[in-house]
Motif scaffolding. Structure first.
Motif, mmCIF file in Angstrom:
data_model
loop_
_atom_site.group_PDB
_atom_site.id
_atom_site.type_symbol
_atom_site.label_atom_id
_atom_site.label_comp_id
_atom_site.label_asym_id
_atom_site.label_seq_id
_atom_site.Cartn_x
_atom_site.Cartn_y
_atom_site.Cartn_z
ATOM 1 N N GLY A 122 38.956 23.354 -36.867
ATOM 2 C CA GLY A 122 37.661 23.224 -36.210
ATOM 3 C C GLY A 122 37.699 22.681 -34.796
ATOM 4 N N GLN A 123 38.894 22.666 -34.165
ATOM 5 C CA GLN A 123 38.993 22.207 -32.763
ATOM 6 C C GLN A 123 38.763 23.407 -31.843
ATOM 7 N N ALA A 124 37.485 23.780 -31.768
ATOM 8 C CA ALA A 124 37.112 25.007 -31.071
ATOM 9 C C ALA A 124 37.405 24.957 -29.574
ATOM 10 N N ASP A 125 37.204 23.801 -28.964
ATOM 11 C CA ASP A 125 37.413 23.691 -27.506
ATOM 12 C C ASP A 125 38.858 24.020 -27.134
ATOM 13 N N THR A 126 39.814 23.519 -27.938
ATOM 14 C CA THR A 126 41.226 23.784 -27.663
ATOM 15 C C THR A 126 41.545 25.257 -27.883
ATOM 16 N N ALA A 127 41.004 25.817 -28.978
ATOM 17 C CA ALA A 127 41.207 27.244 -29.252
ATOM 18 C C ALA A 127 40.655 28.081 -28.100
ATOM 19 N N ASP A 128 39.495 27.681 -27.590
ATOM 20 C CA ASP A 128 38.853 28.374 -26.476
ATOM 21 C C ASP A 128 39.707 28.265 -25.204
ATOM 22 N N ASP A 129 40.313 27.099 -24.997
ATOM 23 C CA ASP A 129 41.182 26.897 -23.828
ATOM 24 C C ASP A 129 42.382 27.846 -23.870
ATOM 25 N N ILE A 130 42.954 28.031 -25.069
ATOM 26 C CA ILE A 130 44.107 28.934 -25.216
ATOM 27 C C ILE A 130 43.676 30.360 -24.909
ATOM 28 N N LEU A 131 42.487 30.734 -25.384
ATOM 29 C CA LEU A 131 41.939 32.060 -25.078
ATOM 30 C C LEU A 131 41.772 32.225 -23.563
ATOM 31 N N SER A 132 41.287 31.178 -22.911
ATOM 32 C CA SER A 132 41.104 31.218 -21.449
ATOM 33 C C SER A 132 42.430 31.420 -20.724
ATOM 34 N N LYS A 133 43.497 30.773 -21.239
ATOM 35 C CA LYS A 133 44.826 30.958 -20.638
ATOM 36 C C LYS A 133 45.273 32.409 -20.745
ATOM 37 N N MET A 134 44.981 33.025 -21.884
ATOM 38 C CA MET A 134 45.323 34.436 -22.062
ATOM 39 C C MET A 134 44.572 35.309 -21.051
ATOM 40 N N LYS A 135 43.281 34.994 -20.864
ATOM 41 C CA LYS A 135 42.466 35.753 -19.902
ATOM 42 C C LYS A 135 43.046 35.644 -18.492
ATOM 43 N N VAL A 136 43.437 34.425 -18.120
ATOM 44 C CA VAL A 136 43.999 34.193 -16.779
ATOM 45 C C VAL A 136 45.284 35.002 -16.597
ATOM 46 N N ARG A 137 46.173 34.936 -17.615
ATOM 47 C CA ARG A 137 47.441 35.671 -17.528
ATOM 48 C C ARG A 137 47.191 37.174 -17.426
ATOM 49 N N HIS A 138 46.187 37.639 -18.160
ATOM 50 C CA HIS A 138 45.859 39.072 -18.115
ATOM 51 C C HIS A 138 45.320 39.453 -16.743
ATOM 52 N N GLU A 139 44.454 38.596 -16.202
ATOM 53 C CA GLU A 139 43.881 38.853 -14.874
ATOM 54 C C GLU A 139 44.959 38.828 -13.791
ATOM 55 N N GLU A 140 46.034 38.058 -14.043
ATOM 56 C CA GLU A 140 47.144 37.982 -13.090
ATOM 57 C C GLU A 140 48.094 39.181 -13.207
ATOM 58 N N GLY A 141 47.787 40.062 -14.174
ATOM 59 C CA GLY A 141 48.566 41.294 -14.280
ATOM 60 C C GLY A 141 49.399 41.465 -15.532
ATOM 61 N N ASP A 142 49.339 40.496 -16.440
ATOM 62 C CA ASP A 142 50.121 40.604 -17.676
ATOM 63 C C ASP A 142 49.285 41.289 -18.754
ATOM 64 N N ASP A 143 49.422 42.591 -18.862
ATOM 65 C CA ASP A 143 48.624 43.362 -19.820
ATOM 66 C C ASP A 143 48.955 43.024 -21.267
ATOM 67 N N SER A 144 50.172 42.508 -21.505
ATOM 68 C CA SER A 144 50.571 42.203 -22.882
ATOM 69 C C SER A 144 49.784 41.030 -23.464
ATOM 70 N N LEU A 145 49.139 40.247 -22.596
ATOM 71 C CA LEU A 145 48.367 39.093 -23.066
ATOM 72 C C LEU A 145 46.862 39.318 -22.986
ATOM 73 N N LYS A 146 46.478 40.572 -22.946
ATOM 74 C CA LYS A 146 45.047 40.890 -22.916
ATOM 75 C C LYS A 146 44.409 40.494 -24.256
ATOM 76 N N PRO A 147 43.435 39.580 -24.240
ATOM 77 C CA PRO A 147 42.821 39.153 -25.501
ATOM 78 C C PRO A 147 42.137 40.324 -26.215
ATOM 79 N N ASP A 148 42.205 40.313 -27.540
ATOM 80 C CA ASP A 148 41.559 41.365 -28.316
ATOM 81 C C ASP A 148 40.535 40.751 -29.279
#
Length: 396
Positions: A122-148
């Motif tokens: 139930g630590q949603a904020d931390t889970a959300d932060d990890i999702l945000s990191k994936m978004k950033v990496r994807h935006e930086e050009g790493d298609d393999s980390l595109k959140p689904d």
């Protein structure tokens, strides 16, 4: 080569053992944290063998580390600190990768496992932060980390567990983000039934004004989308139950009425053959609960709520596809306590209800405790004494 050199384990061998620790389903599930720690010990063993030059074929790779992250993620439900351990290993992978070790680059599965670890506790904020990191990496050009969809749904599930007004607001935001992306052609984040159910649950647990109405609006949206081709988004019994529960938790004066309307729709549609929304015991218990919590309305609303709860209680006892549970009796006794004036009439009804639960073997400690709250003390004492005498007679 010597015989010992020929049988030296390699990375693949270690990975197989670590994977087994992460995915063992037999035995005591509470041993999951212990298995995860053992898996991490194997990584340390691999690192030691590789760094010392003792065995050049045991360098840990992305599969190795990801398996341990997954092991800790599964163990988090038993030991909350396992979520942090999963995150530590993910951070270590990122550090090693940034330091030049391209073989340990975390992949989508690694990140999703870490999200799941925090979602489970139930630590949603931390889970959300990890999702945000994936978004950033994807935006930086790493298609393999595109959140689904799985990534988003896991975070939404965490917000559903967390509860509260902020959790509901964020869950709505994430759902809107998914819908916008999907409507713009991104099929990887198409919301599914679990996605919607988590948002409905988050709304139900919040104290937002009109949260239950918003939950029902999502249900209606699912019905509409599924009737226009997306059959995989058709709401099921679990989704309906979540909306009914949202009404039970709400401050709406008409909560019992709205819950009953949903129950009637489920019965009507399931009678036509739509068994995916056939009501179950939880459905009826939730309707009774909505009625039991209708304490803020005037006398007309309270009487209507009482009749709705009574009708759901009686209907459940007449079905062959689902049966009452001990929760049914606890909740109905609460309804009597909240909506029927104390006195002979309430005591009589409570006695009848308790007798019914006892005859079905469902009069557990929770039912007995609620009986004491609902009845006058002397009546409750006599009912329970009589029940104990019957149990003693049956035992002999």
């Amino acid at each position: 080569a010597t015989q010992s050199e020929k049988i030296q384990p390699d990375t693949c061998s270690f990975n197989s053992v670590i994977h087994a620790y992460a995915n063992t389903r037999s035995g005591n599930v509470t041993q999951a944290p212990q298995r995860a720690r053992r898996a991490e010990e194997l990584i340390h063993q691999m690192e030691s063998l590789y760094k010392s030059g003792e065995n050049d074929n045991v360098k840990p790779d992305v599969v190795t580390y990801s398996a341990v992250v997954n092991a800790y993620a599964k163990a988090a439900v038993h030991e909350a600190e396992c979520a942090s351990k999963a995150m530590n290993i993910l951070d270590k992978m990122v550090e090693l990768y940034n330091g030049g070790d391209k073989g340990v680059k975390p992949n989508k599965r690694t990140y999703t496992s870490a999200i799941n670890a925090f979602a489970r506790i139930g630590q949603a904020d931390t889970a959300d932060d990890i999702l945000s990191k994936m978004k950033v990496r994807h935006e930086e050009g790493d298609d393999s980390l595109k959140p689904d969809t799985v990534c988003y749904s896991s975070v939404l599930d965490a917000y559903a567990k967390m509860g509260g007004e902020e959790a509901a607001f964020r869950a709505e935001e994430l759902l809107q983000e998914m819908e916008d992306l999907y409507n713009n052609g991104d099929n990887d984040v198409k919301p599914n039934t679990q996605t919607y159910r988590s948002v409905i649950t988050a709304l139900g647990k919040s104290k937002q004004p009109r949260a239950a109405e918003k939950a029902e609006q999502i249900l209606e949206e699912m019905e509409y989308i599924s009737s226009h081709g997306a059959r995989d988004l058709a709401p099921n019994t679990i989704v309906y139950n979540a909306v009914i529960d949202a009404y039970a938790r709400s401050k709406s004066v008409s909560k019992a009425y709205r819950a009953e309307l949903l129950l009637e729709r489920m019965i009507e549609e399931s009678n036509k053959g739509k068994l995916s929304i056939r009501p179950d015991t939880i459905t009826f218990n939730s309707v009774i609960n909505a009625a039991a919590k209708s304490v803020h309305g005037d006398s007309v609303v309270r009487k209507e709520a009482y009749m709705i709860g009574l009708n759901a209680f009686k209907t459940l006892h007449g079905l062959d596809y689902c049966k009452p549970s001990s929760v049914t009796y606890v909740t109905f006794l609460k309804l009597l306590d909240n909506l029927v004036e104390s006195g002979t009439s309430r005591d009589y009804m409570a006695k009848k209800v308790f007798g019914l639960s006892s005859s079905l073997g469902l009069a557990n400690d929770l039912v007995k405790a609620q009986l004491r709250k609902t009845c006058s003390p002397l009546v409750a004492q006599n009912i329970l004494l009589s029940c104990d005498e019957k149990e003693d007679t049956n035992a002999t």
